[in-house]
Design an enzyme around this catalytic site. Structure first.
Site, PDB file in Angstrom:
ATOM      1  N   ARG A 141      42.278  -4.913  53.972  1.00 55.50           N
ATOM      2  CA  ARG A 141      43.673  -3.991  55.404  1.00 55.50           C
ATOM      3  C   ARG A 141      43.142  -5.055  56.621  1.00 55.50           C
ATOM      4  NH1 ARG A 141      44.697   2.494  55.234  1.00 55.50           N
ATOM      5  NH2 ARG A 141      46.177   1.732  53.387  1.00 55.50           N
TER       6      ARG A 141
ATOM      7  N   TYR B 128      52.439  -5.352  52.256  1.00 54.16           N
ATOM      8  CA  TYR B 128      51.071  -4.482  51.539  1.00 54.16           C
ATOM      9  C   TYR B 128      49.726  -4.538  51.338  1.00 54.16           C
ATOM     10  CZ  TYR B 128      49.723  -9.383  51.578  1.00 54.16           C
ATOM     11  OH  TYR B 128      49.025 -10.985  51.722  1.00 54.16           O
ATOM     12  N   GLU B 129      49.048  -3.528  51.176  1.00 51.91           N
ATOM     13  CA  GLU B 129      48.146  -2.912  51.744  1.00 51.91           C
ATOM     14  C   GLU B 129      48.534  -1.694  52.305  1.00 51.91           C
ATOM     15  OE1 GLU B 129      45.071  -3.356  49.240  1.00 51.91           O
ATOM     16  OE2 GLU B 129      46.044  -5.372  48.693  1.00 51.91           O
ATOM     17  N   GLY B 130      49.060  -1.282  51.943  1.00 53.78           N
ATOM     18  CA  GLY B 130      49.436   0.181  53.223  1.00 53.78           C
ATOM     19  C   GLY B 130      50.242  -0.711  54.384  1.00 53.78           C
TER      20      GLY B 130
END
Lengths: 593, 593
Positions: free
Chosen positions: B294, B434-436
């Site tokens: 993140r 992406y990555e949340g």
């Protein structure tokens, strides 16, 4: 694969309830009787959903191709174009003298929204033809009008506008394309034009290029620019097509989006051209097209957002992920739909409240244009002239932003082309750039339009808001508090900013120019706030009368409250940024960047 | 064709002047002596400009291809990857026990920015390997570490993370992939994973997939998820490569951007896997990767904006269009460069002040991570845990927005792929997802991080700002007014919003959740305001000492003043939106959308 359904009820609400179009004294508005409007929107919606929308991704994937000098449009485009022509859709708001149906521009805009939402790249072929039609209609000789307009109304021939050259876009005074008079009333046009949308294609028999060029010996710069009609095939006296003109497609550009529309480099090699309007007054004639085109582009902004929104809502209802924090809403399923989550709601409400506000603003603007033309109403003309850059700049910025938000609802799937949300964002992106990049719109607004005619149009805008507020307040506390108070505050922010510009620009004109972009957004939010107040009033009235679809009107009020509570706070931010003046913006020398 | 040059002076300013890294007591920071840092950044800049940046558009145009089950990367990627390996760049901040160079994470981040700016899609192959390395390093057995880490440090083997399945992304509790124990310590993994970046390619000898899966009979939902090492080629006892594991690439996705990175659908058909960490504690192990990832994605946000900004500045200086309203700046030329125009300045200042603020914030965050790990500093750990969603969510939103603004400077050319500005925007778009997805970051921030450990980390954040302001005020009126006062006001807005959440969430948790996205942006602006105050202080001190490049420090102060004057007013808007609570957001039933 995304789908699209025309927002017929909302278009009818704006036309009938808000604008009360059928009751207007504007010539031609007597045709806007609710039943006919309903039937036209219904039919437009069918062709949009069934024919145009399915071709949207085809256009994106295939794009246009140039083979041996001939541009081919994507599979199915020609057949769809023929259907549009046969249905009379290209002629809807054109002059009956040239085969048009003579419907008001406001209805043309409502129908246009539907087609643009369904397939923006496709609709540009017709949209640009309409712009060229308008320029010839306004500035052409009788002979030019009778030669070109009937074929352009039917879209048997399409049109283009040729302004940009490789070294000049905004600053057209730098133009190099030459038009040399031949002594027989014709000119030979030579030069290269770029970014020519619908520059060539295989869907019409002829293409009527409107080309800006300089006549040698004329004034320097922008004052020496003239406009020419340069047909792909020269038209014989009897109206039949003659020889191929000496113009060609250099290449088709590879773009971020609108792949279904051929964006061409056009080479003119002594092509035969005919002066449109007066010598050296080309910019005036071109602006007939440009002003119409700018409103059309502002429409593209929210029309793409509408299509993206519809799909985001469907996905949010369908996709199961996580649980409502206040208790499962779909207890028998593995998870709740996305739409239970407050941040997904926030995202969707932003989209919905923007799109509906922008729809009202655009149709309200189209109504002003009809009023200006039909009743020779100078006040209407001044107001739409002031607001055109706002409709174009604000709505395309926000429209793109909303497409990005709609894409975000899909998570990772939003980034995958096959789901179609990327295309809405990529297509919508161009609207912020063409027909004058949005920074140029802001400059037009602050540098020209605000002070036009002694500033009387912006004063009229403030008066209009003030009158609306005073006429409507005191009847309903909730309406006062939720709609009228925020509108008053926003309008005050616009006034404060205008005052700041007037006072501080004397010291340094950059104080105004450095705030122009924020002013465009401040003004845009205020206009949408005004639209929401108008719509709120209409919804309240309908509910009070117990007429129509109560759930629709309640939804309208709730959506309006969202805009007022969650969007209008932006005006104070834009004002603060404006009031910081030129210093922070201009502090660096060029080499310090 | 865009170009890129590493912003070495600015990176050194943050590392040396602001963070004073070389003087820190954090283990390993004694290596961050200014000369060595300078030499490393210089070399990283060379390979970025000469090798990686020229491949950026190649990757975009060619993309990756899947032929007979084998993924091919774009022309030149393999050779460039070999150069990165040979130069030791993949090992920079890895553990020396496994062949790493043992440099602090903060230096790895500074170098990472350079590589990401030059070629984001390319750098992901290495970036994901680093994430997988970290997870194995933190949770692997000694045997796993010695088997996999040396090859991953050198990038002879690369890594991936496999979370998402077609029906679940955020809500991993819905996962269907199964891992069946074989009684010999191994598991057979079966299921389909999607959106697997660098899922397969031709640049490494082996690919170490980290795969989340459920062991049958384990707990329901997210508590039954375990993490597995699933190598493409099974590694023999002696470290040599054995048989091909039963996993394959289903397809490569067609995406909006990062075409140079192969985003794969991965099919696991009873593939041999090894448990990493404990059974059913897979999420914990995965979060070791996720938190690092993140911050890395937040870095991508501003790194793409940096590259786009550099090219926008070059274009604004080069392109002649219009005249300075206060008099020609290039009187001998046909027009002035774009950069004379105030609205172009505004656009560029937005970009510059964001990028430099975000660079400082990211490296300051990396420094916190080094402090947390190296000194077992719980306060640092708590603070970076709080701020990770802000770094990811705020910086990727703003980074994308700045790429769009940079593209806008180019006018029509910005929309044409050949100019490269579209690619920055399309590539940067994924970082918001992406990555949340960023909405999930906002939920993490407001729903988990704010209240974590009794809210002590956010209180520590407020104290940190308060202490900074009180320690630095009263020395220079201009600094107080331009930097400290706006920072104080922004921090107060964050506190007011936090207080509102605490009080109103008792009544209805949606009052907090409906404001989560605005809170993330409110917090982000305040963090960047703090960074600008830190940087302003450092610049002032350097100027007072008469050391170094005075023009650089003056530019820094002017850029900081821009951020404070023109960006921090956003905090009041976000606060107003937050304080409107859940009602406007949640007013509609699902069917009213």
């Amino acid at each position: 694969m995304p789908s699209y359904h025309a927002p017929k009820q909302d278009l009818e609400f704006v036309l009938n309830d808000v604008l009360k179009a059928g009751q207007s004294d504007i010539p031609g508005y007597d045709q806007l009787e609710a039943d006919l409007v309903s039937a036209i929107l219904e039919e437009a919606g069918k062709i949009a959903s069934d024919v145009l929308a399915p071709l949207n991704s085809v256009g994106d994937t295939e794009g246009c191709t140039l083979e041996n000098g001939i541009v081919r449009t994507p599979t199915g485009f020609k057949e769809a174009f023929d259907q549009m022509k046969e249905g009379g859709w290209t002629a809807l708001d054109c002059d009956p003298e040239y085969g048009g149906q003579g419907m008001p521009y406001v209805l043309g805009s409502a129908v246009g929204e539907i087609f643009v939402s369904a397939n923006m790249a496709f609709n540009m072929y017709q949209g640009l033809t309409h712009g060229a039609y308008s320029a010839i209609h306004a500035h052409g000789t009788e002979a030019q009008k009778s030669t070109y307009l009937p074929k352009m109304v039917s879209c048997d021939w399409t049109g283009t506008m040729n302004l940009t050259e490789p070294h000049c876009g905004t600053d057209l005074g730098l133009m190099r394309t030459k038009a040399v008079p031949q002594g027989d009333g014709t000119y030979h046009v030579t030069g290269q034009k770029i970014f020519i949308s619908a520059g060539d294609h295989d869907m019409s028999d002829n293409i009527i290029h409107l080309v800006l060029a300089k006549i040698p010996g004329g004034p320097e710069g922008i004052k020496g620019v003239s406009l020419f009609i340069v047909p792909k095939f020269i038209v014989n006296e009897d109206g039949s097509l003659g020889e191929r003109n000496t113009l060609s497609v250099g290449k088709i550009e590879e773009k971020m989006g609108i792949h279904g529309n051929a964006t061409c480099v056009m080479n003119y090699d002594g092509a035969v051209g005919y002066l449109l309007g007066e010598e050296h007054k080309g910019m005036r004639a071109m602006f007939t097209m440009m002003n119409e085109a700018r409103i059309g582009v502002g429409l593209q902004g929210y029309a793409q957002a509408e299509a993206a929104y519809q799909n985001a809502v469907a996905y949010a209802k369908d996709r199961l992920q996580g649980r409502d924090v206040k208790g499962a809403k779909n207890p028998d399923g593995p998870a709740d739909p996305l739409i239970v989550h407050p941040d997904i709601r926030r995202n969707l409400m932003e989209q919905k409240s923007f799109v509906e506000g922008a729809r009202a603003f655009t149709l309200w603007g189209a109504n002003l244009i009809d009023r200006a033309h039909g009743l020779n109403d100078e006040a209407a003309h001044g107001l739409i002239s002031l607001l055109t850059p706002v409709i174009k700049g604000f709505q395309t910025d926000k429209g793109f932003e909303m497409c990005i938000q709609a894409q975000q609802v899909y998570g990772g799937h939003g980034y995958i082309e096959e789901w179609g949300m990327s295309q809405y964002a990529r297509d919508a992106r161009i609207a912020m750039i063409y027909e004058g990049a949005n920074g140029v719109q802001a400059l037009d607004l602050v540098g020209r339009k605000l002070a036009q005619d002694g500033g009387k149009h912006v004063m009229a805008f403030f008066d209009m808001i003030k009158t609306f507020v005073s006429e409507n307040k005191g009847q309903d506390d909730a309406f006062d508090q939720d709609f009228l108070e925020p509108l008053k505050a926003a309008s005050k922010d616009v006034q404060t900013a205008s005052m700041y510009f007037m006072q501080s620009a004397m010291k340094d004109p950059n104080n105004a120019l450095a705030g122009s972009y924020d002013f465009m957004h401040l003004f845009g939010h205020t206009c949408l706030g005004y639209m929401w107040a108008l719509m709120g009033k209409s919804a309240r009235e309908a509910l009070a009368l117990g007429q129509g679809d109560a759930a629709f009107y309640e939804t309208k009020l709730a959506t309006g409250r969202y805009y007022m509570k969650r969007q209008l706070p932006a005006t104070a931010m834009h004002l603060a940024r404006i009031q910081s003046g030129a210093d922070p913006v201009m502090a660096l020398d060029a080499e310090q960047f």
